[in-house]
Motif scaffolding. Structure first.
Motif, PDB file in Angstrom:
ATOM      1  N   LEU A  86      45.472  -2.822  14.424  1.00 53.41           N
ATOM      2  CA  LEU A  86      44.531  -1.984  14.751  1.00 53.41           C
ATOM      3  C   LEU A  86      44.155  -3.092  14.481  1.00 53.41           C
ATOM      4  CD1 LEU A  86      44.688   0.122  11.118  1.00 53.41           C
ATOM      5  CD2 LEU A  86      43.596   1.005  13.584  1.00 53.41           C
ATOM      6  N   GLY A  87      43.205  -4.584  14.121  1.00 55.69           N
ATOM      7  CA  GLY A  87      43.196  -5.391  14.858  1.00 55.69           C
ATOM      8  C   GLY A  87      43.221  -6.360  15.954  1.00 55.69           C
ATOM      9  N   ILE A  88      44.876  -5.713  16.469  1.00 60.15           N
ATOM     10  CA  ILE A  88      44.482  -6.382  17.813  1.00 60.15           C
ATOM     11  C   ILE A  88      43.670  -5.327  19.023  1.00 60.15           C
ATOM     12  CG2 ILE A  88      46.132  -6.053  19.584  1.00 60.15           C
ATOM     13  CD1 ILE A  88      48.224  -7.176  18.295  1.00 60.15           C
ATOM     14  N   GLU A  89      43.747  -4.248  18.563  1.00 57.50           N
ATOM     15  CA  GLU A  89      43.643  -3.208  19.357  1.00 57.50           C
ATOM     16  C   GLU A  89      41.430  -2.894  19.288  1.00 57.50           C
ATOM     17  OE1 GLU A  89      42.789   0.430  21.341  1.00 57.50           O
ATOM     18  OE2 GLU A  89      44.633  -0.114  21.062  1.00 57.50           O
ATOM     19  N   ARG A  90      41.095  -2.896  17.754  1.00 51.74           N
ATOM     20  CA  ARG A  90      39.276  -3.769  17.602  1.00 51.74           C
ATOM     21  C   ARG A  90      39.205  -4.437  18.357  1.00 51.74           C
ATOM     22  NH1 ARG A  90      36.382  -4.747  12.084  1.00 51.74           N
ATOM     23  NH2 ARG A  90      34.812  -6.154  12.952  1.00 51.74           N
ATOM     24  N   VAL A  91      39.400  -5.735  18.473  1.00 51.02           N
ATOM     25  CA  VAL A  91      38.967  -6.642  19.020  1.00 51.02           C
ATOM     26  C   VAL A  91      39.019  -6.717  20.902  1.00 51.02           C
ATOM     27  CG1 VAL A  91      39.279  -9.277  19.202  1.00 51.02           C
ATOM     28  CG2 VAL A  91      38.898  -8.655  17.357  1.00 51.02           C
ATOM     29  N   PHE A  92      40.736  -6.367  21.095  1.00 49.82           N
ATOM     30  CA  PHE A  92      41.126  -7.067  22.227  1.00 49.82           C
ATOM     31  C   PHE A  92      41.138  -5.574  23.087  1.00 49.82           C
ATOM     32  CE2 PHE A  92      43.195 -10.097  20.424  1.00 49.82           C
ATOM     33  CZ  PHE A  92      42.552 -11.257  20.519  1.00 49.82           C
ATOM     34  N   SER A  93      40.835  -4.138  22.840  1.00 43.74           N
ATOM     35  CA  SER A  93      40.868  -3.155  23.713  1.00 43.74           C
ATOM     36  C   SER A  93      40.139  -2.973  24.854  1.00 43.74           C
ATOM     37  CB  SER A  93      40.871  -1.763  22.910  1.00 43.74           C
ATOM     38  OG  SER A  93      39.563  -1.893  22.273  1.00 43.74           O
ATOM     39  N   SER A  94      38.714  -3.226  24.481  1.00 45.15           N
ATOM     40  CA  SER A  94      37.972  -3.694  25.731  1.00 45.15           C
ATOM     41  C   SER A  94      37.808  -3.984  26.682  1.00 45.15           C
ATOM     42  CB  SER A  94      36.177  -3.255  24.940  1.00 45.15           C
ATOM     43  OG  SER A  94      36.176  -4.222  24.798  1.00 45.15           O
ATOM     44  N   THR A  95      38.646  -5.429  27.082  1.00 49.04           N
ATOM     45  CA  THR A  95      39.016  -6.143  27.725  1.00 49.04           C
ATOM     46  C   THR A  95      39.998  -6.184  28.606  1.00 49.04           C
ATOM     47  OG1 THR A  95      39.673  -7.840  26.035  1.00 49.04           O
ATOM     48  CG2 THR A  95      40.144  -8.058  28.030  1.00 49.04           C
ATOM     49  N   PRO A  96      39.467  -5.571  30.240  1.00 45.66           N
ATOM     50  CA  PRO A  96      40.312  -5.445  31.375  1.00 45.66           C
ATOM     51  C   PRO A  96      41.917  -5.718  31.962  1.00 45.66           C
ATOM     52  CG  PRO A  96      37.864  -6.168  31.966  1.00 45.66           C
ATOM     53  CD  PRO A  96      37.886  -6.502  30.410  1.00 45.66           C
TER      54      PRO A  96
END
Length: 168
Positions: A111-121
């Motif tokens: 969840l932390g990874i998804e929250r922080v990095f998901s918008s990174t192309p």
């Protein structure tokens, strides 16, 4: 306190450093001075012998000529444009591996990874796209592994977004 509250702030700091640096001219100049000062501190007989030995051991590859601290003349010549070009070429999720070690549940971690990095192309290269595409096309021939591993594998085949989950 065990430090779990620092998990998200640490991921956010890592994201900012790796994927959203400002590369401000005054910060670049400050960092150049720090690197050059460090270079003077380590430039002793032992360091010169070590680099000479590594140069000989690795004369057929880049390890023999590219040392972590760099070359003084190159460091002095760096411009903001040079650093942005280098950053744009090399700093993208396709060239990164994130290791997390700690007393977190898998769910908290993901969840932390998804929250922080998901918008990174992903900014994947053509060769890594081909590798991902090849992995996707051959995935149907593999035995299903089920459970969390299967979810991770299905997420790892999407090359348009990051994070790239699961085994390669």
């Amino acid at each position: 306190e065990d430090g779990r509250k620092m998990y998200l702030p640490a991921l956010e700091a890592l994201h900012e450093i790796a994927f959203a640096p400002e590369l401000l001219p005054h910060r670049i100049e400050k960092e150049k001075k720090a690197i050059l000062a460090e270079m003077q501190q380590v430039n002793d007989l032992e360091y010169r012998m070590e680099t000479w030995t590594l140069s000989g051991l690795h004369e057929t590859n880049k390890l023999g000529s590219q040392f972590p601290i760099g070359k003084e003349e190159q460091i002095k010549a760096w411009t903001q444009k040079d650093l942005k070009e280098f950053y744009n070429k090399w700093y993208h999720p396709g060239n990164a591996t994130l290791y997390i070690v700690g007393d977190l549940s898998e769910e908290e971690m993901l969840l932390g990874i998804e929250r922080v990095f998901s918008s990174t192309p992903s900014r994947t290269t053509q060769s890594s796209r081909k590798a991902t595409s090849n992995a996707s096309s051959s995935a149907g021939k593999q035995q299903p592994v089920g459970g969390e591993q299967e979810k991770a594998r299905s997420k790892s085949t999407n090359s348009d977004t990051w994070p790239a989950w699961g085994p390669e």
